[in-house]
Design an enzyme around this catalytic site. Structure first.
Site, short mmCIF file in Angstrom:
data_model
loop_
_atom_site.label_atom_id
_atom_site.label_comp_id
_atom_site.label_asym_id
_atom_site.label_seq_id
_atom_site.Cartn_x
_atom_site.Cartn_y
_atom_site.Cartn_z
N GLY A 1 0.82 -1.21 0.00
CA GLY A 1 0.00 0.00 0.00
C GLY A 1 0.85 1.26 0.00
NE ARG B 1 13.88 16.61 -2.21
CZ ARG B 1 14.56 17.11 -1.17
NH1 ARG B 1 14.65 16.39 -0.03
NH2 ARG B 1 15.15 18.29 -1.25
CB ALA B 2 16.08 10.87 1.46
NE ARG C 1 -1.71 -4.53 -1.71
CZ ARG C 1 -1.47 -4.07 -0.50
NH1 ARG C 1 -0.41 -4.49 0.18
NH2 ARG C 1 -2.28 -3.19 0.07
CG ASP D 1 5.51 -6.84 9.04
OD1 ASP D 1 6.51 -6.12 9.21
OD2 ASP D 1 4.76 -7.19 9.96
CB SER E 1 7.61 -4.55 1.40
OG SER E 1 6.36 -4.14 0.90
CB THR F 1 2.64 0.42 6.61
OG1 THR F 1 1.29 0.14 6.97
CG2 THR F 1 3.51 0.26 7.84
CG ASP G 1 -2.45 -0.22 8.40
OD1 ASP G 1 -3.34 0.66 8.41
OD2 ASP G 1 -2.43 -1.15 7.59
CG ASP H 1 0.85 -2.92 10.44
OD1 ASP H 1 1.71 -2.22 9.86
OD2 ASP H 1 0.07 -3.68 9.84
NE ARG I 1 -28.06 12.98 10.83
CZ ARG I 1 -27.72 13.77 9.81
NH1 ARG I 1 -26.47 14.13 9.65
NH2 ARG I 1 -28.65 14.19 8.98
CG MET J 1 -8.12 3.21 5.67
SD MET J 1 -7.05 3.47 4.24
CE MET J 1 -7.01 1.81 3.57
NE ARG K 1 -7.93 -5.75 4.72
CZ ARG K 1 -7.16 -5.15 3.80
NH1 ARG K 1 -5.85 -5.33 3.82
NH2 ARG K 1 -7.69 -4.37 2.90
N GLY L 1 -12.28 12.62 20.66
CA GLY L 1 -13.21 12.53 21.77
C GLY L 1 -14.35 11.57 21.55
CE LYS M 1 -20.78 12.83 26.44
NZ LYS M 1 -19.72 11.88 26.06
CD GLU N 1 -9.48 -1.57 5.90
OE1 GLU N 1 -9.54 -1.99 4.73
OE2 GLU N 1 -8.48 -0.98 6.37
#
Length: 323
Positions: free
Chosen positions: A15, A25-26, A76, A107, A109, A129, A131, A133, A166, A173, A175, A189, A218, A227
């Site tokens: 992703g 660039r670096a 992928r 991971d 990759s 990533t 995430d 993670d 409401r 995101m 997973r 909050g 409230k 996700e």
């Protein structure tokens, strides 16, 4: 120590994440500073197998540091798990005199980089990533931008939902990892934060929370849903039926991957990209660049992949205490 590095390949895999362009660039400019040739590999490991290569000069990465996504493209490539495909990739690198490759991704990759290293190609991984993670590092390229994008979007939805009194379910995101949801839940909050690592699927508890909060006066109830839990639209219908409170679901989706990276993502990604070049030219291989305890460092891919990452128990408890 590995062989002398004269030509460095760079690819982005999995992703996309804001800040990948800063890292690219670096890599290019640090490599050129070290008198190395740089080969940009389009579309990740798939592009490597298809030999989608082009030499990159300093001018090629001018004006990309503020851009989201990745100028190299990504895809992928599940077939890269196969031994014969990995051997073919190493042969292609040797054919084009690519001495080392810097892989920017997660991971999955890293496992591809690990395989290339086993077949004699010096490899360094960068944690790209949204995430957050990857267990070996406290920072991953793109998370800061993604979580700020989500936070700002949730603020906007919350404004209009509050006006209509409401209940809002906002899906972010993540997973398999709830970091974006946890951070946004605290920062925005939220009354309930649903993450894969902790959610027990007790919807009645959420219903009871909404009813109890309405009795306290409230007017709005915010639920941040990762996700990995999903099903926000059907959850909204069930909650509205059970509470009588109008409930809307908003799925933020891929907007969290896009946009101009934050200062932190540009800065950290740039340092990590340059660091990867430096350790590669020192002869290191099968390493990943990490950020731990305020320092940029590197560790063996095998060690990195063996590590597991859990939600910080104290931080999660705080999120429940102050909701």
């Amino acid at each position: 120590m590995g062989k002398e590095i004269k030509t460095i390949g760079v690819l982005t895999s999995g992703g996309d994440a804001p800040g990948m362009n800063a890292a690219i660039r670096a890599v290019v400019r640090e490599a050129l500073h070290n008198k190395c040739k740089v080969i940009g590999i389009q579309r990740g490991y798939k592009g490597l197998l298809n030999e989608e290569f082009h030499e990159m000069k300093s001018v090629d990465v001018a004006g990309i540091i503020h851009q989201g996504g990745t100028v190299l493209g990504t895809a992928r490539c599940p077939e890269f798990r196969e031994e014969e495909v990995q051997e073919k990739a190493a042969e292609i690198c040797n054919k084009h005199s690519i001495d080392g490759i810097i892989v920017i991704g997660g991971d999955g990759s890293y496992r591809g980089a690990q395989a290339l290293s086993r077949h004699g190609i010096n490899t360094i991984g960068l944690p790209g990533t949204i995430d957050l993670d990857i267990a070996c590092t406290e920072y991953t390229i793109g998370f800061d931008t993604a979580v700020n994008t989500a936070m700002e979007a949730i603020d906007k939805v919350k404004d209009t939902s509050s006006s209509h009194e409401r209940c809002s379910i906002i899906e972010v995101m993540g997973r398999n990892a709830g970091y974006i949801a946890l951070w946004c839940g605290i920062a925005n909050g939220a009354e309930n934060i649903l993450i894969p690592e902790r959610y027990d699927y007790d919807e009645q508890k959420i219903v009871d929370d909404i009813i109890a909060n309405r009795r306290l006066g409230k007017k709005h109830h915010l639920i941040i849903n990762a996700e990995g839990i999903g099903h926000s639209t059907s959850m909204a219908r069930r909650i509205e039926a059970a509470t009588g409170v109008e409930t809307r679901a908003t799925i933020l989706g891929y907007m969290q991957r896009g946009g101009s990276p934050t200062c932190k993502d540009r800065y950290y990604a740039s340092i990590m990209g340059a660091y990867a070049v430096d350790i590669l030219t020192q002869g290191k291989t099968n390493r990943v660049v990490c950020y731990q305890n305020g320092q940029f460092m590197d560790m063996d891919i095998e060690e990195a992949l063996s590590m597991t990452k859990a939600i910080n128990e104290y931080e999660y408890q705080i999120s429940e205490n102050i909701c």
